[in-house]
Design a protein around this motif. Structure first.
Motif, PDB file in Angstrom:
ATOM      1  N   ASP A 201       0.811  -1.229   0.000  1.00 51.32           N
ATOM      2  CA  ASP A 201       0.000   0.000   0.000  1.00 51.32           C
ATOM      3  C   ASP A 201       0.840   1.272   0.000  1.00 51.32           C
ATOM      4  N   THR A 202       2.142   1.153  -0.157  1.00 45.94           N
ATOM      5  CA  THR A 202       3.055   2.279  -0.390  1.00 45.94           C
ATOM      6  C   THR A 202       2.674   3.536   0.401  1.00 45.94           C
ATOM      7  N   CYS A 203       2.215   4.578  -0.262  1.00 47.78           N
ATOM      8  CA  CYS A 203       1.970   5.882   0.370  1.00 47.78           C
ATOM      9  C   CYS A 203       1.094   5.766   1.616  1.00 47.78           C
ATOM     10  N   VAL A 204       0.021   4.990   1.511  1.00 49.14           N
ATOM     11  CA  VAL A 204      -0.931   4.870   2.623  1.00 49.14           C
ATOM     12  C   VAL A 204      -0.282   4.185   3.819  1.00 49.14           C
ATOM     13  N   ALA A 205       0.544   3.178   3.558  1.00 51.93           N
ATOM     14  CA  ALA A 205       1.192   2.464   4.658  1.00 51.93           C
ATOM     15  C   ALA A 205       2.086   3.386   5.475  1.00 51.93           C
ATOM     16  N   CYS A 206       2.800   4.288   4.804  1.00 54.48           N
ATOM     17  CA  CYS A 206       3.775   5.129   5.493  1.00 54.48           C
ATOM     18  C   CYS A 206       3.206   6.461   5.980  1.00 54.48           C
ATOM     19  N   HIS A 207       2.201   6.982   5.301  1.00 57.91           N
ATOM     20  CA  HIS A 207       1.700   8.317   5.639  1.00 57.91           C
ATOM     21  C   HIS A 207       0.333   8.309   6.327  1.00 57.91           C
ATOM     22  N   ILE A 208      -0.318   7.158   6.378  1.00 59.70           N
ATOM     23  CA  ILE A 208      -1.549   6.991   7.155  1.00 59.70           C
ATOM     24  C   ILE A 208      -1.272   6.049   8.318  1.00 59.70           C
ATOM     25  N   GLY A 209      -0.733   4.875   7.993  1.00 60.62           N
ATOM     26  CA  GLY A 209      -0.297   3.936   9.023  1.00 60.62           C
ATOM     27  C   GLY A 209      -1.434   3.221   9.728  1.00 60.62           C
ATOM     28  N   PRO A 210      -1.096   2.346  10.661  1.00 58.72           N
ATOM     29  CA  PRO A 210      -2.114   1.555  11.365  1.00 58.72           C
ATOM     30  C   PRO A 210      -3.035   2.396  12.237  1.00 58.72           C
ATOM     31  N   ASP A 211      -2.596   3.567  12.651  1.00 59.13           N
ATOM     32  CA  ASP A 211      -3.430   4.427  13.495  1.00 59.13           C
ATOM     33  C   ASP A 211      -4.327   5.345  12.678  1.00 59.13           C
ATOM     34  N   MET A 212      -4.285   5.190  11.345  1.00 58.16           N
ATOM     35  CA  MET A 212      -5.130   5.983  10.448  1.00 58.16           C
ATOM     36  C   MET A 212      -4.923   7.484  10.645  1.00 58.16           C
ATOM     37  N   ALA A 213      -3.672   7.895  10.803  1.00 59.31           N
ATOM     38  CA  ALA A 213      -3.344   9.313  10.952  1.00 59.31           C
ATOM     39  C   ALA A 213      -3.654  10.050   9.655  1.00 59.31           C
ATOM     40  N   HIS A 214      -4.163  11.273   9.771  1.00 60.72           N
ATOM     41  CA  HIS A 214      -4.560  12.029   8.584  1.00 60.72           C
ATOM     42  C   HIS A 214      -3.876  13.392   8.473  1.00 60.72           C
ATOM     43  N   THR A 215      -2.707  13.527   9.113  1.00 60.85           N
ATOM     44  CA  THR A 215      -1.898  14.714   8.835  1.00 60.85           C
ATOM     45  C   THR A 215      -1.009  14.457   7.617  1.00 60.85           C
ATOM     46  N   PHE A 216      -0.885  13.182   7.243  1.00 59.13           N
ATOM     47  CA  PHE A 216      -0.091  12.727   6.110  1.00 59.13           C
ATOM     48  C   PHE A 216       1.412  12.900   6.323  1.00 59.13           C
ATOM     49  N   GLU A 217       1.811  13.200   7.551  1.00 59.55           N
ATOM     50  CA  GLU A 217       3.227  13.138   7.882  1.00 59.55           C
ATOM     51  C   GLU A 217       3.632  11.657   7.965  1.00 59.55           C
ATOM     52  N   ALA A 218       4.898  11.358   7.724  1.00 62.63           N
ATOM     53  CA  ALA A 218       5.354   9.979   7.833  1.00 62.63           C
ATOM     54  C   ALA A 218       5.093   9.456   9.242  1.00 62.63           C
ATOM     55  N   VAL A 219       4.566   8.252   9.333  1.00 59.88           N
ATOM     56  CA  VAL A 219       4.202   7.650  10.619  1.00 59.88           C
ATOM     57  C   VAL A 219       5.370   6.802  11.107  1.00 59.88           C
ATOM     58  N   SER A 220       5.951   7.203  12.222  1.00 60.63           N
ATOM     59  CA  SER A 220       7.169   6.537  12.702  1.00 60.63           C
ATOM     60  C   SER A 220       6.933   5.061  13.006  1.00 60.63           C
ATOM     61  N   SER A 221       5.747   4.712  13.499  1.00 58.58           N
ATOM     62  CA  SER A 221       5.484   3.312  13.820  1.00 58.58           C
ATOM     63  C   SER A 221       5.507   2.446  12.568  1.00 58.58           C
ATOM     64  N   SER A 222       5.159   3.032  11.427  1.00 58.45           N
ATOM     65  CA  SER A 222       5.234   2.286  10.167  1.00 58.45           C
ATOM     66  C   SER A 222       6.688   2.030   9.793  1.00 58.45           C
ATOM     67  N   CYS A 223       7.552   3.026  10.020  1.00 52.52           N
ATOM     68  CA  CYS A 223       8.981   2.851   9.731  1.00 52.52           C
ATOM     69  C   CYS A 223       9.581   1.755  10.599  1.00 52.52           C
TER      70      CYS A 223
END
Length: 309
Positions: A201-223
């Motif tokens: 899921d590329t962009c969504v995996a890293c910028h939304i992440g499992p917590d469904m964040a919607h600031t679209f900043e990179a999600v550290s937990s995904s990294c």
């Protein structure tokens, strides 16, 4: 009295829905409450969007132009996707442009169930500036509809020069999908990055992440799912930023870039114009400090610096 009023309001809602359309006729208040409940499932995302670039700024006003509407206006984006168009084939501007909102990406109030959280599209995307090149990154395909270059660099003329035609010269905004695929630059060849090949899921995996964040900043937990602390991701990005600064200084010294970061209109040797293109592509438009495709980013920067020295 309050309980009777609440029941009356609920009954009125059902009557209103039943009397409106056949779709509404199947809707119960409990369906609405799947989303409109006493949790923050909606408001937390609205709050995050109000802080994100997609939900702020004035770029949406460009949506009145046909060439910009498909990506700059949330409403026009939905129409573009529904019609199966690409940004370069939208023929009319949006007379009432909107910022990107929930409705731009999600199928809001089409089924009146939780299925309304579904994305507008997840179909693979042809990057129209590069012939038949296709981006197929799962849910991230939604993003690639707009996050792709509008153009590739021109071929050198008979004298080996390339014209920088305006202060907006370059690939145009949001070329992240091309960067992930290892294309779009001018000074070096690339291959798809591991973030494209290995991250579902590329962009969504890293910028939304499992917590469904919607600031679209990179999600550290995904990294953290792939990168161990010893990988020193911050250090690698800092090294890329140092190369970007070095290249920017060289371009300013050569007169290809002004102090405000805009390209200087003129005709330049192809190697120098390519260096300018790559600076715009990486520093101004991609903006990931190399994270989207580290090997390709460094190859472009090193080639550009060498061309100017």
């Amino acid at each position: 009295m309050m309980k009777k009023r609440t029941n009356f309001m609920a009954l009125g809602l059902v009557v209103l829905l039943v009397g409106t359309s056949s779709v509404f006729a199947q809707v119960q208040v409990t369906d609405c409450m799947a989303c409109h409940n006493d949790t923050t499932v909606i408001t937390e995302k609205q709050t995050a969007m109000s802080e994100a670039v997609h939900g702020t700024g004035e770029s949406y006003v460009r949506g009145t132009s046909a060439g910009c509407a498909g990506c700059h206006s949330g409403g026009a984006f939905s129409k573009m996707v529904a019609a199966g168009l690409t940004p370069d084939t939208v023929e009319e501007g949006d007379p009432s442009p909107t910022r990107q909102s929930c409705r731009a990406c999600h199928q809001v109030h089409t089924s009146y169930t939780e299925a309304d959280w579904a994305l507008e599209t997840t179909a693979a995307v042809n990057l129209y500036a590069f012939g038949e090149l296709t981006y197929d990154g799962g849910k991230g395909n939604l993003c690639a509809n707009c996050h792709q270059p509008r153009r590739a660099i021109a071929e050198p003329d008979a004298d080996g020069n390339i014209a920088v035609t305006s202060t907006h010269w370059g690939p145009h905004h949001g070329p992240q999908s091309a960067m992930l695929l290892g294309t779009g630059g001018a000074g070096a060849a690339g291959v798809p990055s591991f973030h494209y090949r290995l991250v579902r899921d590329t962009c969504v995996a890293c910028h939304i992440g499992p917590d469904m964040a919607h600031t679209f900043e990179a999600v550290s937990s995904s990294c953290d799912e792939c990168h161990a602390p010893e990988d020193d991701v911050d250090g690698a990005m800092a090294a890329v930023d140092a190369l970007i600064t070095e290249l920017g200084d060289l371009l300013i010294a050569k007169g290809l870039l002004d102090e405000a970061g805009h390209p200087v209109v003129g005709t330049y040797p192809a190697a120098e114009a390519s260096a300018l293109w790559d600076y715009i592509f990486i520093a101004i438009e991609d903006g990931s400090s190399g994270a989207h495709n580290p090997p390709y980013t460094k190859a472009l920067l090193n080639a550009a610096i060498a061309a100017l020295q």
